[in-house]
Design a protein around this motif. Sequence first.
Motif, PDB file in Angstrom:
ATOM      1  N   CYS A  58      41.628  50.943  29.119  1.00  0.00           N
ATOM      2  CA  CYS A  58      43.280  50.904  29.488  1.00  0.00           C
ATOM      3  C   CYS A  58      43.893  51.560  30.557  1.00  0.00           C
ATOM      4  N   GLU A  59      43.375  52.683  30.575  1.00  0.00           N
ATOM      5  CA  GLU A  59      44.034  53.886  31.656  1.00  0.00           C
ATOM      6  C   GLU A  59      43.698  53.241  32.969  1.00  0.00           C
ATOM      7  N   ALA A  60      42.411  52.754  33.098  1.00  0.00           N
ATOM      8  CA  ALA A  60      42.071  52.130  34.550  1.00  0.00           C
ATOM      9  C   ALA A  60      42.939  50.981  34.796  1.00  0.00           C
ATOM     10  N   TRP A  61      43.379  49.966  33.929  1.00  0.00           N
ATOM     11  CA  TRP A  61      44.011  49.142  33.998  1.00  0.00           C
ATOM     12  C   TRP A  61      45.528  49.534  34.371  1.00  0.00           C
ATOM     13  N   MET A  62      45.998  50.510  34.020  1.00  0.00           N
ATOM     14  CA  MET A  62      47.442  51.033  34.113  1.00  0.00           C
ATOM     15  C   MET A  62      47.115  51.765  35.579  1.00  0.00           C
ATOM     16  N   MET A  63      46.244  51.980  36.215  1.00  0.00           N
ATOM     17  CA  MET A  63      46.184  52.298  37.372  1.00  0.00           C
ATOM     18  C   MET A  63      45.716  51.556  38.567  1.00  0.00           C
ATOM     19  N   ASN A  64      45.692  50.172  37.931  1.00  0.00           N
ATOM     20  CA  ASN A  64      45.238  48.873  38.745  1.00  0.00           C
ATOM     21  C   ASN A  64      43.935  48.995  39.137  1.00  0.00           C
ATOM     22  N   VAL A  65      42.878  49.620  38.281  1.00  0.00           N
ATOM     23  CA  VAL A  65      41.858  49.691  38.748  1.00  0.00           C
ATOM     24  C   VAL A  65      40.779  48.815  38.103  1.00  0.00           C
ATOM     25  N   PRO A  66      39.747  48.147  38.708  1.00  0.00           N
ATOM     26  CA  PRO A  66      39.167  47.007  37.760  1.00  0.00           C
ATOM     27  C   PRO A  66      37.911  47.765  36.925  1.00  0.00           C
ATOM     28  N   ALA A  67      37.593  47.260  35.721  1.00  0.00           N
ATOM     29  CA  ALA A  67      36.673  47.851  34.979  1.00  0.00           C
ATOM     30  C   ALA A  67      35.543  47.069  34.488  1.00  0.00           C
ATOM     31  N   VAL A  68      34.178  47.805  34.577  1.00  0.00           N
ATOM     32  CA  VAL A  68      32.770  47.233  34.166  1.00  0.00           C
ATOM     33  C   VAL A  68      32.404  47.737  32.802  1.00  0.00           C
ATOM     34  N   THR A  69      32.136  46.938  31.746  1.00  0.00           N
ATOM     35  CA  THR A  69      31.885  47.373  30.466  1.00  0.00           C
ATOM     36  C   THR A  69      30.309  47.165  30.464  1.00  0.00           C
ATOM     37  N   VAL A  70      29.569  48.607  30.025  1.00  0.00           N
ATOM     38  CA  VAL A  70      28.236  48.287  30.004  1.00  0.00           C
ATOM     39  C   VAL A  70      27.726  48.005  28.618  1.00  0.00           C
TER      40      VAL A  70
END
Length: 298
Positions: free
Chosen positions: A156-168
Amino acid sequence: NSVVGRPRLDFYDPPIKSLIMSPDEVKDRLGLNHSEPTITVASSFPQAKFIQSGGDFHTNDWKDLKMTTILGHEDPILFAQKELDAFSVMKTFLYYLRQKMPKIQIVLKPHPSEAIRMWREFCDENHIVMMLTDYIWNLLSISDCHIVRADCLTTCEAWMMNVPAVTVDAGNAGDNGPGREAMDMTVICHNELDFVANVATLLERGIVPHNAQEYIRKWLKIDESSTYRIAEAIVVLLKDKSPEVLPPSIDDIIALELALKEHNTLNSIPKSDHIGQFGKAITRSSSDSWVEKIRPLL
């Protein structure tokens, strides 16, 4: 269940957001190249260390906290073993990423309750920078792609910073609730080849899910008054259930002052505790520093 309140999450909105360090400042602190892309990793395997040591403590602690009454948590040692297995999967993925992208900058922040010894040698061997004493929002300020395990709040915090996330997909997490829903919204990697390919794609044209804000509102219940409502609830609690104690004497006040000074001195340089957790002590100087920074903004 939902999490109510957001002292930590205040940092992703004005006015507190202005206190997040600039990417250049963070990269200078970590010795990174300003112009090269950076992959960040939020490790989240706090129970894995109990397979190596402290198993009895872990078992008794979970029983005392009634954790063993939660579905999937009935056997603390079995849970810790599954987490250690998932930890190994994350290491394998990162090793493969380093082999395929030898020049990419990778910064890893261990979970506050992880034993850093479990990461240190691996990071040294694979040229991965460890961020130990800084804050997650500063890590994300330099991120071009953020790697998480399911159920990690930093998604969620990555999304708040407009950063894409990858889930392992490391197992033992993300089975239901907010973790499952977040996994369904991110790129999920089941093997090393998928992992490297997806990281490369997100570095090139990564985007945050279109419904990220809807997810955040649903599960974190964020609104501008949350912090104040928490503060008011604490004040009411202290008024209604104030402990009956005698006023401190001058000697008590002097003893407390000396103890706080000693604690501040002993913990001015973060270090590992007896089970390998790093820098969890909160010093008076740190608290005073944050009060000084935040007060003018409120």
